[in-house]
Design a protein around this motif. Structure first.
Motif, PDB file in Angstrom:
ATOM      1  N   MET A 155       6.010 -26.816 -12.207  1.00 61.90           N
ATOM      2  CA  MET A 155       5.604 -26.453 -10.853  1.00 61.90           C
ATOM      3  C   MET A 155       5.943 -24.991 -10.604  1.00 61.90           C
ATOM      4  SD  MET A 155       8.583 -27.961  -8.363  1.00 61.90           S
ATOM      5  CE  MET A 155       7.977 -26.945  -7.042  1.00 61.90           C
ATOM      6  N   SER A 156       5.316 -24.412  -9.585  1.00 55.77           N
ATOM      7  CA  SER A 156       5.649 -23.042  -9.227  1.00 55.77           C
ATOM      8  C   SER A 156       5.737 -22.945  -7.723  1.00 55.77           C
ATOM      9  CB  SER A 156       4.590 -22.061  -9.748  1.00 55.77           C
ATOM     10  OG  SER A 156       3.361 -22.289  -9.107  1.00 55.77           O
ATOM     11  N   SER A 157       6.528 -22.005  -7.260  1.00 51.02           N
ATOM     12  CA  SER A 157       6.650 -21.742  -5.842  1.00 51.02           C
ATOM     13  C   SER A 157       6.229 -20.306  -5.610  1.00 51.02           C
ATOM     14  CB  SER A 157       8.100 -21.950  -5.385  1.00 51.02           C
ATOM     15  OG  SER A 157       8.262 -21.609  -4.037  1.00 51.02           O
ATOM     16  N   ARG A 158       4.988 -20.136  -5.130  1.00 46.60           N
ATOM     17  CA  ARG A 158       4.438 -18.797  -4.975  1.00 46.60           C
ATOM     18  C   ARG A 158       4.846 -18.231  -3.629  1.00 46.60           C
ATOM     19  NH1 ARG A 158      -1.720 -17.056  -6.398  1.00 46.60           N
ATOM     20  NH2 ARG A 158      -1.612 -14.913  -5.669  1.00 46.60           N
ATOM     21  N   PRO A 159       5.390 -17.008  -3.616  1.00 44.26           N
ATOM     22  CA  PRO A 159       5.846 -16.436  -2.354  1.00 44.26           C
ATOM     23  C   PRO A 159       4.690 -16.016  -1.467  1.00 44.26           C
ATOM     24  CG  PRO A 159       5.992 -14.800  -4.082  1.00 44.26           C
ATOM     25  CD  PRO A 159       5.558 -16.095  -4.737  1.00 44.26           C
ATOM     26  N   ALA A 160       4.925 -16.038  -0.172  1.00 43.04           N
ATOM     27  CA  ALA A 160       3.910 -15.574   0.764  1.00 43.04           C
ATOM     28  C   ALA A 160       4.106 -14.072   0.961  1.00 43.04           C
ATOM     29  CB  ALA A 160       4.039 -16.298   2.102  1.00 43.04           C
ATOM     30  N   VAL A 161       3.390 -13.260   0.193  1.00 43.38           N
ATOM     31  CA  VAL A 161       3.512 -11.808   0.283  1.00 43.38           C
ATOM     32  C   VAL A 161       2.171 -11.229   0.685  1.00 43.38           C
ATOM     33  CG1 VAL A 161       5.369 -11.656  -1.398  1.00 43.38           C
ATOM     34  CG2 VAL A 161       3.032 -11.556  -2.196  1.00 43.38           C
ATOM     35  N   PRO A 162       2.168 -10.089   1.427  1.00 45.44           N
ATOM     36  CA  PRO A 162       0.910  -9.503   1.857  1.00 45.44           C
ATOM     37  C   PRO A 162       0.026  -9.119   0.679  1.00 45.44           C
ATOM     38  CG  PRO A 162       2.770  -8.535   3.033  1.00 45.44           C
ATOM     39  CD  PRO A 162       3.333  -9.375   1.929  1.00 45.44           C
ATOM     40  N   GLY A 163       0.629  -8.553  -0.366  1.00 45.51           N
ATOM     41  CA  GLY A 163      -0.132  -8.169  -1.549  1.00 45.51           C
ATOM     42  C   GLY A 163      -0.995  -6.951  -1.306  1.00 45.51           C
ATOM     43  N   ALA A 164      -1.681  -6.554  -2.344  1.00 42.17           N
ATOM     44  CA  ALA A 164      -2.541  -5.383  -2.262  1.00 42.17           C
ATOM     45  C   ALA A 164      -3.846  -5.726  -1.551  1.00 42.17           C
ATOM     46  CB  ALA A 164      -2.824  -4.857  -3.666  1.00 42.17           C
ATOM     47  N   ALA A 165      -4.395  -4.750  -0.858  1.00 39.14           N
ATOM     48  CA  ALA A 165      -5.676  -4.936  -0.188  1.00 39.14           C
ATOM     49  C   ALA A 165      -6.768  -5.123  -1.238  1.00 39.14           C
ATOM     50  CB  ALA A 165      -5.982  -3.728   0.700  1.00 39.14           C
ATOM     51  N   PHE A 166      -7.843  -5.823  -0.841  1.00 36.80           N
ATOM     52  CA  PHE A 166      -8.930  -6.134  -1.767  1.00 36.80           C
ATOM     53  C   PHE A 166      -9.492  -4.870  -2.413  1.00 36.80           C
ATOM     54  CE2 PHE A 166     -13.387  -7.026  -2.758  1.00 36.80           C
ATOM     55  CZ  PHE A 166     -13.295  -8.227  -3.450  1.00 36.80           C
ATOM     56  N   ASP A 167      -9.729  -3.836  -1.600  1.00 38.68           N
ATOM     57  CA  ASP A 167     -10.324  -2.616  -2.158  1.00 38.68           C
ATOM     58  C   ASP A 167      -9.366  -1.899  -3.096  1.00 38.68           C
ATOM     59  OD1 ASP A 167      -8.635  -1.914  -0.074  1.00 38.68           O
ATOM     60  OD2 ASP A 167      -9.861  -0.226   0.586  1.00 38.68           O
ATOM     61  N   VAL A 168      -8.056  -2.066  -2.881  1.00 40.43           N
ATOM     62  CA  VAL A 168      -7.070  -1.465  -3.786  1.00 40.43           C
ATOM     63  C   VAL A 168      -7.117  -2.160  -5.141  1.00 40.43           C
ATOM     64  CG1 VAL A 168      -4.591  -1.091  -4.184  1.00 40.43           C
ATOM     65  CG2 VAL A 168      -5.568  -0.718  -1.906  1.00 40.43           C
ATOM     66  N   ILE A 169      -7.282  -3.478  -5.129  1.00 36.95           N
ATOM     67  CA  ILE A 169      -7.394  -4.228  -6.387  1.00 36.95           C
ATOM     68  C   ILE A 169      -8.673  -3.841  -7.116  1.00 36.95           C
ATOM     69  CG2 ILE A 169      -7.652  -6.528  -7.391  1.00 36.95           C
ATOM     70  CD1 ILE A 169      -5.818  -7.551  -5.152  1.00 36.95           C
ATOM     71  N   LEU A 170      -9.779  -3.703  -6.383  1.00 39.62           N
ATOM     72  CA  LEU A 170     -11.036  -3.263  -7.006  1.00 39.62           C
ATOM     73  C   LEU A 170     -10.855  -1.922  -7.697  1.00 39.62           C
ATOM     74  CD1 LEU A 170     -13.954  -4.049  -4.522  1.00 39.62           C
ATOM     75  CD2 LEU A 170     -13.207  -5.347  -6.508  1.00 39.62           C
ATOM     76  N   GLU A 171     -10.191  -0.998  -7.026  1.00 42.88           N
ATOM     77  CA  GLU A 171      -9.984   0.322  -7.619  1.00 42.88           C
ATOM     78  C   GLU A 171      -9.059   0.231  -8.833  1.00 42.88           C
ATOM     79  OE1 GLU A 171     -10.339   4.138  -8.591  1.00 42.88           O
ATOM     80  OE2 GLU A 171     -11.560   3.013  -7.153  1.00 42.88           O
ATOM     81  N   ALA A 172      -8.095  -0.682  -8.782  1.00 44.98           N
ATOM     82  CA  ALA A 172      -7.197  -0.863  -9.931  1.00 44.98           C
ATOM     83  C   ALA A 172      -7.956  -1.402 -11.136  1.00 44.98           C
ATOM     84  CB  ALA A 172      -6.051  -1.798  -9.561  1.00 44.98           C
ATOM     85  N   VAL A 173      -8.896  -2.318 -10.899  1.00 41.21           N
ATOM     86  CA  VAL A 173      -9.733  -2.813 -12.000  1.00 41.21           C
ATOM     87  C   VAL A 173     -10.488  -1.647 -12.626  1.00 41.21           C
ATOM     88  CG1 VAL A 173     -11.670  -4.284 -12.648  1.00 41.21           C
ATOM     89  CG2 VAL A 173      -9.991  -5.105 -10.987  1.00 41.21           C
ATOM     90  N   GLY A 217      10.202  -7.430  -4.661  1.00 41.18           N
ATOM     91  CA  GLY A 217       9.657  -8.461  -3.786  1.00 41.18           C
ATOM     92  C   GLY A 217      10.420  -9.766  -3.853  1.00 41.18           C
ATOM     93  N   PRO A 218       9.855 -10.818  -3.221  1.00 42.30           N
ATOM     94  CA  PRO A 218      10.538 -12.102  -3.125  1.00 42.30           C
ATOM     95  C   PRO A 218      10.576 -12.848  -4.457  1.00 42.30           C
ATOM     96  CG  PRO A 218       8.344 -12.268  -2.197  1.00 42.30           C
ATOM     97  CD  PRO A 218       8.557 -10.831  -2.517  1.00 42.30           C
ATOM     98  N   GLN A 219      11.506 -13.777  -4.546  1.00 43.73           N
ATOM     99  CA  GLN A 219      11.672 -14.560  -5.768  1.00 43.73           C
ATOM    100  C   GLN A 219      10.548 -15.566  -5.949  1.00 43.73           C
ATOM    101  OE1 GLN A 219      15.490 -16.363  -4.843  1.00 43.73           O
ATOM    102  NE2 GLN A 219      14.531 -18.289  -4.287  1.00 43.73           N
ATOM    103  N   ILE A 220      10.369 -15.975  -7.202  1.00 47.25           N
ATOM    104  CA  ILE A 220       9.365 -16.981  -7.554  1.00 47.25           C
ATOM    105  C   ILE A 220      10.032 -18.031  -8.431  1.00 47.25           C
ATOM    106  CG2 ILE A 220       7.159 -17.443  -8.688  1.00 47.25           C
ATOM    107  CD1 ILE A 220       6.400 -14.543  -8.250  1.00 47.25           C
ATOM    108  N   ARG A 221       9.895 -19.277  -8.040  1.00 44.17           N
ATOM    109  CA  ARG A 221      10.461 -20.398  -8.805  1.00 44.17           C
ATOM    110  C   ARG A 221       9.321 -21.100  -9.536  1.00 44.17           C
ATOM    111  NH1 ARG A 221      12.381 -23.892 -11.559  1.00 44.17           N
ATOM    112  NH2 ARG A 221      13.917 -25.479 -10.987  1.00 44.17           N
ATOM    113  N   LEU A 222       9.465 -21.326 -10.829  1.00 45.61           N
ATOM    114  CA  LEU A 222       8.428 -22.028 -11.576  1.00 45.61           C
ATOM    115  C   LEU A 222       9.038 -22.750 -12.761  1.00 45.61           C
ATOM    116  CD1 LEU A 222       6.379 -19.624 -13.875  1.00 45.61           C
ATOM    117  CD2 LEU A 222       8.390 -18.852 -12.645  1.00 45.61           C
ATOM    118  N   GLY A 223       8.244 -23.627 -13.359  1.00 48.49           N
ATOM    119  CA  GLY A 223       8.697 -24.370 -14.521  1.00 48.49           C
ATOM    120  C   GLY A 223       9.349 -25.690 -14.147  1.00 48.49           C
ATOM    121  N   ALA A 224      10.067 -26.248 -15.115  1.00 49.39           N
ATOM    122  CA  ALA A 224      10.662 -27.578 -14.967  1.00 49.39           C
ATOM    123  C   ALA A 224      11.706 -27.616 -13.855  1.00 49.39           C
ATOM    124  CB  ALA A 224      11.300 -27.996 -16.292  1.00 49.39           C
ATOM    125  N   GLU A 225      11.847 -28.801 -13.273  1.00 41.43           N
ATOM    126  CA  GLU A 225      12.897 -29.009 -12.269  1.00 41.43           C
ATOM    127  C   GLU A 225      14.257 -29.083 -12.969  1.00 41.43           C
ATOM    128  OE1 GLU A 225      12.461 -28.884  -9.191  1.00 41.43           O
ATOM    129  OE2 GLU A 225      10.313 -29.203  -8.904  1.00 41.43           O
TER     130      GLU A 225
END
Length: 238
Positions: free
Chosen positions: A1-19, A194-202
């Motif tokens: 399992m994973s616990s994905r943090p609620a982060v604002p992240g990069a704007a869509f156009d910023v990701i497009l430019e990064a690609v 940024g915030p922590q992320i929990r994943l993998g086995a319990e």
């Protein structure tokens, strides 16, 4: 399992430019490869640099198919089947270096014209079977492919540099994907930015900290850098 943090992240156009930017850097790094250099092995079992390039070509073509399907209001798969995908990669890997470079450039350009139309599109798509995501995350999925396979190509002097928000987005993206694997050991990722992320086995879990971009490469390819804390050689489970 994973616990994905609620982060604002990069704007869509910023990701497009990064690609666009990371694709441009990759193409600039490989333009000088000879056919002999393209034939050199990578860390991916059975894959040469030519296979990696062919995979990126087929990935772009598959994503274009998905984007066009979305635009036409019909579901579209990236590939007819896994077997068809692998056959296409093998065929493409037989091309000479110049043809590989042209195919990398033209398919990336075609995809780049499709990606802006995904802005705000939350239609579920499955780029991998059993791994749904909203359509507007397709640019992030492509960025992940370009960044990680740039490392696989092992170009002398080439280093991956990611904007903080993009690195955190890619880390969350890969954590979400890996978190579905039942064989993944428990982990607590502590990115410096940024915030922590929990994943993998319990149960018992290991704590790994460091810069988000280096955590991405460790998760994806088991690359241990001096700036990571608590990381181990996990190439056997990549």
């Amino acid at each position: 399992m994973s616990s994905r943090p609620a982060v604002p992240g990069a704007a869509f156009d910023v990701i497009l430019e990064a690609v666009r930017e990371h694709t441009h850097v990759l193409l600039g790094a490989t333009i000088g490869f000879s056919d002999e250099q393209w034939a050199q092995p990578t860390g991916l079992p059975g894959w040469t640099r030519s296979h990696v390039a062919s995979h990126l070509v087929e990935n772009a073509r598959g994503l274009v198919r998905v984007c066009r399907g979305l635009a036409e209001g019909r579901p579209a798969r990236m590939y007819p089947s896994h077997a068809d995908k692998m056959r296409s990669i093998e065929r493409g890997a037989l091309a000479g270096g110049l043809r590989l470079q042209i195919n990398l450039d033209t398919t990336a350009s075609e995809l780049q014209t499709q990606l802006p139309m995904l802005h705000g599109n939350s239609t579920p798509v499955e780029l991998r079977a059993g791994d749904p995501m909203p359509a507007d995350q397709i640019p992030l999925a492509r960025l992940f492919e370009v960044v990680v396979h740039s490392v696989d190509l092992d170009v002398a002097g080439h280093e991956v540099h990611l904007h903080t928000d993009i690195a955190l987005d890619l880390l969350a993206f890969e954590s979400e994907r890996l978190g579905r694997r039942p064989d993944l050991p428990g982990m607590l990722l502590l990115p410096d930015e940024g915030p922590q992320i929990r994943l993998g086995a319990e149960g018992d879990f290991s704590t790994i900290g460091g810069p988000a971009d280096e955590l991405v490469l460790w998760l994806a390819r088991g690359i241990v850098s001096p700036r990571l804390r608590g990381a181990w050689d996990r190439t056997s489970v990549v």
